[in-house]
Motif scaffolding. Structure first.
Motif, PDB file in Angstrom:
ATOM      1  N   ALA A 104     -43.055   9.490 -40.348  1.00  0.00           N
ATOM      2  CA  ALA A 104     -42.914  10.953 -40.402  1.00  0.00           C
ATOM      3  C   ALA A 104     -41.956  11.391 -41.501  1.00  0.00           C
ATOM      4  N   VAL A 105     -41.140  10.478 -42.008  1.00  0.00           N
ATOM      5  CA  VAL A 105     -40.169  10.813 -43.054  1.00  0.00           C
ATOM      6  C   VAL A 105     -40.907  11.391 -44.266  1.00  0.00           C
ATOM      7  N   GLY A 106     -40.381  12.525 -44.749  1.00  0.00           N
ATOM      8  CA  GLY A 106     -40.966  13.193 -45.905  1.00  0.00           C
ATOM      9  C   GLY A 106     -41.972  14.272 -45.550  1.00  0.00           C
ATOM     10  N   HIS A 107     -42.380  14.343 -44.303  1.00  0.00           N
ATOM     11  CA  HIS A 107     -43.354  15.348 -43.877  1.00  0.00           C
ATOM     12  C   HIS A 107     -42.672  16.670 -43.547  1.00  0.00           C
ATOM     13  N   ALA A 108     -43.370  17.772 -43.830  1.00  0.00           N
ATOM     14  CA  ALA A 108     -42.928  19.087 -43.365  1.00  0.00           C
ATOM     15  C   ALA A 108     -43.082  19.112 -41.857  1.00  0.00           C
ATOM     16  N   ALA A 109     -42.150  19.792 -41.188  1.00  0.00           N
ATOM     17  CA  ALA A 109     -42.185  19.827 -39.735  1.00  0.00           C
ATOM     18  C   ALA A 109     -41.761  21.190 -39.216  1.00  0.00           C
ATOM     19  N   VAL A 110     -42.314  21.550 -38.066  1.00  0.00           N
ATOM     20  CA  VAL A 110     -41.830  22.673 -37.270  1.00  0.00           C
ATOM     21  C   VAL A 110     -41.512  22.096 -35.908  1.00  0.00           C
ATOM     22  N   ILE A 111     -40.306  22.405 -35.447  1.00  0.00           N
ATOM     23  CA  ILE A 111     -39.819  21.843 -34.189  1.00  0.00           C
ATOM     24  C   ILE A 111     -39.377  22.978 -33.288  1.00  0.00           C
ATOM     25  N   GLU A 112     -39.820  22.939 -32.041  1.00  0.00           N
ATOM     26  CA  GLU A 112     -39.349  23.879 -31.034  1.00  0.00           C
ATOM     27  C   GLU A 112     -38.435  23.146 -30.069  1.00  0.00           C
ATOM     28  N   GLY A 113     -37.394  23.827 -29.646  1.00  0.00           N
ATOM     29  CA  GLY A 113     -36.466  23.241 -28.690  1.00  0.00           C
ATOM     30  C   GLY A 113     -35.253  24.131 -28.527  1.00  0.00           C
ATOM     31  N   GLN A 114     -34.280  23.630 -27.796  1.00  0.00           N
ATOM     32  CA  GLN A 114     -33.053  24.404 -27.561  1.00  0.00           C
ATOM     33  C   GLN A 114     -31.975  23.956 -28.535  1.00  0.00           C
ATOM     34  N   LEU A 115     -31.390  24.938 -29.235  1.00  0.00           N
ATOM     35  CA  LEU A 115     -30.294  24.654 -30.150  1.00  0.00           C
ATOM     36  C   LEU A 115     -29.011  24.538 -29.340  1.00  0.00           C
ATOM     37  N   LYS A 116     -28.318  23.414 -29.523  1.00  0.00           N
ATOM     38  CA  LYS A 116     -27.085  23.151 -28.771  1.00  0.00           C
ATOM     39  C   LYS A 116     -25.948  22.831 -29.724  1.00  0.00           C
ATOM     40  N   ARG A 117     -24.733  23.084 -29.242  1.00  0.00           N
ATOM     41  CA  ARG A 117     -23.530  22.727 -29.995  1.00  0.00           C
ATOM     42  C   ARG A 117     -22.671  21.854 -29.090  1.00  0.00           C
ATOM     43  N   HIS A 118     -22.452  20.619 -29.527  1.00  0.00           N
ATOM     44  CA  HIS A 118     -21.530  19.724 -28.821  1.00  0.00           C
ATOM     45  C   HIS A 118     -21.150  18.585 -29.752  1.00  0.00           C
ATOM     46  N   GLU A 119     -19.895  18.222 -29.710  1.00  0.00           N
ATOM     47  CA  GLU A 119     -19.399  17.120 -30.523  1.00  0.00           C
ATOM     48  C   GLU A 119     -19.877  15.801 -29.927  1.00  0.00           C
ATOM     49  N   LEU A 120     -20.262  14.883 -30.772  1.00  0.00           N
ATOM     50  CA  LEU A 120     -20.686  13.568 -30.309  1.00  0.00           C
ATOM     51  C   LEU A 120     -19.480  12.678 -30.058  1.00  0.00           C
ATOM     52  N   PRO A 121     -19.440  11.984 -28.930  1.00  0.00           N
ATOM     53  CA  PRO A 121     -18.375  11.005 -28.713  1.00  0.00           C
ATOM     54  C   PRO A 121     -18.491   9.875 -29.751  1.00  0.00           C
ATOM     55  N   GLU A 122     -17.397   9.231 -30.021  1.00  0.00           N
ATOM     56  CA  GLU A 122     -17.370   8.178 -31.040  1.00  0.00           C
ATOM     57  C   GLU A 122     -18.398   7.080 -30.770  1.00  0.00           C
ATOM     58  N   ALA A 123     -18.540   6.670 -29.523  1.00  0.00           N
ATOM     59  CA  ALA A 123     -19.514   5.622 -29.195  1.00  0.00           C
ATOM     60  C   ALA A 123     -20.934   6.068 -29.539  1.00  0.00           C
ATOM     61  N   GLN A 124     -21.264   7.334 -29.292  1.00  0.00           N
ATOM     62  CA  GLN A 124     -22.598   7.858 -29.615  1.00  0.00           C
ATOM     63  C   GLN A 124     -22.794   7.932 -31.120  1.00  0.00           C
ATOM     64  N   ARG A 125     -21.738   8.317 -31.842  1.00  0.00           N
ATOM     65  CA  ARG A 125     -21.809   8.360 -33.309  1.00  0.00           C
ATOM     66  C   ARG A 125     -22.094   6.977 -33.876  1.00  0.00           C
ATOM     67  N   GLU A 126     -21.402   5.974 -33.343  1.00  0.00           N
ATOM     68  CA  GLU A 126     -21.624   4.596 -33.799  1.00  0.00           C
ATOM     69  C   GLU A 126     -23.050   4.141 -33.481  1.00  0.00           C
ATOM     70  N   HIS A 127     -23.517   4.481 -32.303  1.00  0.00           N
ATOM     71  CA  HIS A 127     -24.880   4.129 -31.908  1.00  0.00           C
ATOM     72  C   HIS A 127     -25.893   4.753 -32.876  1.00  0.00           C
ATOM     73  N   TYR A 128     -25.760   6.066 -33.122  1.00  0.00           N
ATOM     74  CA  TYR A 128     -26.676   6.756 -34.036  1.00  0.00           C
ATOM     75  C   TYR A 128     -26.583   6.190 -35.457  1.00  0.00           C
ATOM     76  N   ALA A 129     -25.373   5.906 -35.917  1.00  0.00           N
ATOM     77  CA  ALA A 129     -25.204   5.347 -37.263  1.00  0.00           C
ATOM     78  C   ALA A 129     -25.935   4.014 -37.376  1.00  0.00           C
ATOM     79  N   GLY A 130     -25.895   3.216 -36.323  1.00  0.00           N
ATOM     80  CA  GLY A 130     -26.604   1.943 -36.319  1.00  0.00           C
ATOM     81  C   GLY A 130     -28.114   2.099 -36.398  1.00  0.00           C
TER      82      GLY A 130
END
Length: 149
Positions: A104-130
């Motif tokens: 899907a990388v490089g494709h135009a997209a339209v996404i529906e969902g709920q916009l949220k604001r919350h800081e990621l805990p460090e463990a989650q940041r490390e997980h996502y970075a991996g």
């Protein structure tokens, strides 16, 4: 008098019907994931959402951009960016209800969902970075629908 009635009949039949409202997104998408797009709300460009998110936080919105990255492990998140932008919007697939293919990388997209604001805990940041994520700011769009073109 008869000709006036005929002229009125022709004029009424020649009137253009009121056009139906156009959907907010092109249709049909090449591929779709999750629930079908509702087309009920305006579609916000991702750069506009990132520039002024406060009026939209906590609301269900539709957002358009380009898929910059997809989770390399399972396709459980993607990053949506404006053309040429370095900052993106984190888009997790709502409670892992569906997954996005890595192509899907490089494709135009339209996404529906709920916009949220919350800081990621460090463990989650490390997980996502991996998994390859770079957009780890406080905003996320919890996707219920993803359409790709």
């Amino acid at each position: 008098m008869r000709w006036a009635a005929a002229l009125l009949l022709v004029a009424c039949n020649a009137a253009e019907p009121t056009p139906a409202p156009k959907p907010n997104v092109p249709s049909p998408p090449a591929r779709a994931f999750g629930a079908p797009l509702s087309n009920r709300a305006p579609v916000y460009p991702v750069d506009a959402v990132l520039a002024d998110p406060e009026p939209l936080v906590g609301k269900s919105i539709a957002c358009r951009g380009t898929v910059a990255r997809v989770c390399q492990a399972a396709g459980c998140w993607l990053e949506l960016q404006a053309e040429g932008a370095s900052e993106g919007l984190r888009v997790p697939m709502a409670n892992h209800a569906f997954f996005i293919p890595q192509d899907a990388v490089g494709h135009a997209a339209v996404i529906e969902g709920q916009l949220k604001r919350h800081e990621l805990p460090e463990a989650q940041r490390e997980h996502y970075a991996g998994e390859g994520m770079k957009s780890m700011g406080p905003l996320s769009l919890d996707a219920t629908s993803v359409a790709l073109w």
